[in-house]
Design a protein around this motif. Structure first.
Motif, PDB file in Angstrom:
ATOM      1  N   ARG A  76       0.846  -1.189   0.000  1.00 55.97           N
ATOM      2  CA  ARG A  76       0.000   0.000   0.000  1.00 55.97           C
ATOM      3  C   ARG A  76       0.883   1.242   0.000  1.00 55.97           C
ATOM      4  N   HIS A  77       0.634   2.137  -0.963  1.00 56.29           N
ATOM      5  CA  HIS A  77       1.440   3.340  -1.115  1.00 56.29           C
ATOM      6  C   HIS A  77       0.565   4.580  -0.917  1.00 56.29           C
ATOM      7  N   ALA A  78       1.133   5.603  -0.278  1.00 53.31           N
ATOM      8  CA  ALA A  78       0.454   6.886  -0.109  1.00 53.31           C
ATOM      9  C   ALA A  78       1.306   7.986  -0.725  1.00 53.31           C
ATOM     10  N   LEU A  79       0.644   8.857  -1.478  1.00 55.26           N
ATOM     11  CA  LEU A  79       1.314  10.021  -2.076  1.00 55.26           C
ATOM     12  C   LEU A  79       0.567  11.269  -1.633  1.00 55.26           C
ATOM     13  N   ALA A  80       1.238  12.084  -0.831  1.00 54.60           N
ATOM     14  CA  ALA A  80       0.626  13.297  -0.293  1.00 54.60           C
ATOM     15  C   ALA A  80       1.217  14.526  -0.960  1.00 54.60           C
ATOM     16  N   VAL A  81       0.423  15.586  -1.014  1.00 59.41           N
ATOM     17  CA  VAL A  81       0.912  16.883  -1.463  1.00 59.41           C
ATOM     18  C   VAL A  81       0.789  17.849  -0.296  1.00 59.41           C
ATOM     19  N   ALA A  82       1.855  18.588  -0.016  1.00 63.36           N
ATOM     20  CA  ALA A  82       1.842  19.603   1.034  1.00 63.36           C
ATOM     21  C   ALA A  82       1.281  20.885   0.440  1.00 63.36           C
ATOM     22  N   ALA A  83       0.155  21.330   0.960  1.00 64.48           N
ATOM     23  CA  ALA A  83      -0.563  22.441   0.331  1.00 64.48           C
ATOM     24  C   ALA A  83      -1.025  23.457   1.358  1.00 64.48           C
ATOM     25  N   LYS A  84      -1.023  24.706   0.925  1.00 63.88           N
ATOM     26  CA  LYS A  84      -1.666  25.770   1.694  1.00 63.88           C
ATOM     27  C   LYS A  84      -3.084  25.951   1.181  1.00 63.88           C
ATOM     28  N   ALA A  85      -3.985  26.310   2.077  1.00 62.60           N
ATOM     29  CA  ALA A  85      -5.331  26.654   1.626  1.00 62.60           C
ATOM     30  C   ALA A  85      -5.216  27.869   0.707  1.00 62.60           C
ATOM     31  N   PRO A  86      -5.812  27.823  -0.488  1.00 64.42           N
ATOM     32  CA  PRO A  86      -5.672  28.931  -1.441  1.00 64.42           C
ATOM     33  C   PRO A  86      -6.511  30.154  -1.072  1.00 64.42           C
ATOM     34  N   ARG A 140      -4.354  27.615  -7.397  1.00 65.54           N
ATOM     35  CA  ARG A 140      -5.415  26.621  -7.559  1.00 65.54           C
ATOM     36  C   ARG A 140      -5.141  25.766  -8.801  1.00 65.54           C
ATOM     37  N   CYS A 141      -4.669  26.396  -9.864  1.00 66.45           N
ATOM     38  CA  CYS A 141      -4.301  25.638 -11.070  1.00 66.45           C
ATOM     39  C   CYS A 141      -3.146  24.686 -10.784  1.00 66.45           C
ATOM     40  N   PHE A 142      -2.138  25.175 -10.044  1.00 63.88           N
ATOM     41  CA  PHE A 142      -1.028  24.310  -9.657  1.00 63.88           C
ATOM     42  C   PHE A 142      -1.550  23.084  -8.900  1.00 63.88           C
ATOM     43  N   MET A 143      -2.464  23.331  -7.958  1.00 66.29           N
ATOM     44  CA  MET A 143      -3.006  22.243  -7.159  1.00 66.29           C
ATOM     45  C   MET A 143      -3.752  21.237  -8.027  1.00 66.29           C
ATOM     46  N   LYS A 144      -4.586  21.722  -8.914  1.00 68.95           N
ATOM     47  CA  LYS A 144      -5.346  20.816  -9.779  1.00 68.95           C
ATOM     48  C   LYS A 144      -4.427  19.970 -10.646  1.00 68.95           C
ATOM     49  N   ASP A 145      -3.421  20.609 -11.234  1.00 64.10           N
ATOM     50  CA  ASP A 145      -2.497  19.866 -12.089  1.00 64.10           C
ATOM     51  C   ASP A 145      -1.662  18.877 -11.287  1.00 64.10           C
ATOM     52  N   THR A 146      -1.256  19.277 -10.103  1.00 60.27           N
ATOM     53  CA  THR A 146      -0.475  18.376  -9.251  1.00 60.27           C
ATOM     54  C   THR A 146      -1.288  17.153  -8.874  1.00 60.27           C
ATOM     55  N   ILE A 147      -2.530  17.364  -8.477  1.00 57.99           N
ATOM     56  CA  ILE A 147      -3.370  16.241  -8.070  1.00 57.99           C
ATOM     57  C   ILE A 147      -3.649  15.312  -9.253  1.00 57.99           C
ATOM     58  N   GLU A 148      -3.866  15.878 -10.435  1.00 64.10           N
ATOM     59  CA  GLU A 148      -4.076  15.035 -11.606  1.00 64.10           C
ATOM     60  C   GLU A 148      -2.832  14.202 -11.911  1.00 64.10           C
ATOM     61  N   ASP A 169      -9.516  25.764   7.260  1.00 68.26           N
ATOM     62  CA  ASP A 169      -9.687  26.358   5.932  1.00 68.26           C
ATOM     63  C   ASP A 169     -10.018  25.311   4.870  1.00 68.26           C
ATOM     64  N   GLU A 170     -10.654  24.243   5.289  1.00 63.75           N
ATOM     65  CA  GLU A 170     -10.951  23.155   4.359  1.00 63.75           C
ATOM     66  C   GLU A 170     -11.816  23.603   3.187  1.00 63.75           C
ATOM     67  N   SER A 171     -12.680  24.572   3.400  1.00 60.27           N
ATOM     68  CA  SER A 171     -13.592  24.999   2.339  1.00 60.27           C
ATOM     69  C   SER A 171     -12.863  25.611   1.149  1.00 60.27           C
ATOM     70  N   TYR A 172     -11.624  26.081   1.361  1.00 58.53           N
ATOM     71  CA  TYR A 172     -10.872  26.689   0.264  1.00 58.53           C
ATOM     72  C   TYR A 172     -10.431  25.653  -0.781  1.00 58.53           C
ATOM     73  N   PHE A 173     -10.571  24.377  -0.435  1.00 60.80           N
ATOM     74  CA  PHE A 173     -10.228  23.327  -1.392  1.00 60.80           C
ATOM     75  C   PHE A 173     -11.435  22.880  -2.218  1.00 60.80           C
ATOM     76  N   ASP A 174     -12.581  23.497  -1.979  1.00 63.04           N
ATOM     77  CA  ASP A 174     -13.758  23.178  -2.791  1.00 63.04           C
ATOM     78  C   ASP A 174     -13.460  23.491  -4.260  1.00 63.04           C
ATOM     79  N   GLY A 175     -13.813  22.572  -5.142  1.00 68.76           N
ATOM     80  CA  GLY A 175     -13.560  22.766  -6.558  1.00 68.76           C
ATOM     81  C   GLY A 175     -12.192  22.300  -7.002  1.00 68.76           C
ATOM     82  N   ILE A 176     -11.343  21.943  -6.057  1.00 68.97           N
ATOM     83  CA  ILE A 176     -10.015  21.422  -6.386  1.00 68.97           C
ATOM     84  C   ILE A 176      -9.991  19.904  -6.245  1.00 68.97           C
ATOM     85  N   PRO A 218      -8.664  12.343   0.622  1.00 67.34           N
ATOM     86  CA  PRO A 218      -8.721  12.803   2.014  1.00 67.34           C
ATOM     87  C   PRO A 218      -7.837  14.007   2.276  1.00 67.34           C
ATOM     88  N   LEU A 219      -8.310  14.863   3.176  1.00 69.47           N
ATOM     89  CA  LEU A 219      -7.537  15.990   3.670  1.00 69.47           C
ATOM     90  C   LEU A 219      -6.916  15.609   5.005  1.00 69.47           C
TER      91      LEU A 219
END
Length: 238
Positions: free
Chosen positions: A2-12, A35-43, A62-69, A75-76
């Motif tokens: 089982r592998h996990a890949l996380a991204v370290a992110a600030k709420a936009p 936000r574009c960086f985040m979307k591309d990174t997650i993809e 600030d979880e709501s700032y990730f809405d739409g991303i 999981p957050l």
């Protein structure tokens, strides 16, 4: 495994992300770019089919700032710790404690990072024996670190946000007797110089020869649209 890949992110949140680009962009534009960086990174992260994608975020509340991303229910995971090293270690430690056999964490500032680098990270981590995988950044830091065991020492006595981060991390790995696998070097988009490189890359293709020759290279679609909407191809390098 089982592998996990996380991204370290600030709420936009406007005014708190990509602040070194505010000489070129408004606070709202800098936020949309992030936000574009985040979307591309997650993809890109989603292209690693063997890994569970996780967003390690700050600040809590600030979880709501990730809405739409986050469109696929990733999981957050709230960051814990006082310093940057503590936050990186705790995120990886939390994932390993949750039952993942390997865990890696990357930045959200490299939207054109070739996806095969992420796949290579987990190919290396799946090999027998303990090791650390590092993705060197052109500024002397790293864009990714992957581990199999929670070695806190890898994140101690590091002069964060300097050109010595990678070298100091390699020193910590040597102290621990850990095998190190270095991925190909890539760049973070933090300041104006890197942003200008990103604009050129989107117009002309990657500067890195190996990435240019890789038919699987794809500049992030969301970042590409953002850049070309403001700097059309004829002017993208200006």
């Amino acid at each position: 495994m089982r592998h996990a890949l996380a991204v370290a992110a600030k709420a936009p949140r406007p005014g708190t992300v990509k602040t070194r680009l505010l000489s070129l962009l408004s606070a709202e534009e800098a936020t949309e770019l992030y936000r574009c960086f985040m979307k591309d990174t997650i993809e890109s992260m989603e292209s690693v089919s063997a890994a569970q994608v996780v967003v390690s975020y700050t600040p809590e509340g600030d979880e709501s700032y990730f809405d739409g991303i986050l469109s696929n229910g990733h999981p957050l995971l709230a960051q814990r710790g006082e310093g940057f090293g503590d936050k990186l270690f705790n995120a990886l430690d939390d994932l390993l404690r949750d039952g993942f056999d390997t865990a890696a964490i990357m930045n959200a500032d490299s939207p054109t990072l070739p996806r095969r680098y992420l796949a290579e990270c987990f190919e290396e981590l799946a090999r027998p024996g303990d090791r650390v995988v590092l993705g060197p950044a052109t500024d002397g830091g790293y864009y990714l670190i992957g581990i199999k065991q929670p070695h806190r020492r890898l994140f101690e006595d590091i002069t964060w946000s300097t050109s010595s981060v990678l070298a100091e991390t390699l020193d910590r790995a040597a102290e621990l007797g850990l095998e190190v696998k270095l991925l190909p070097e890539w760049y973070d988009v933090d300041g104006v110089a890197e942003f200008e490189r990103l604009k050129r890359e989107i117009r002309e293709g990657p500067e890195d020869r190996e990435a240019r020759a890789d038919s699987r290279f794809q500049a992030g679609a969301h970042t590409r649209r953002f850049i070309l909407s403001r700097w059309p191809r004829a002017a993208a390098g200006r």
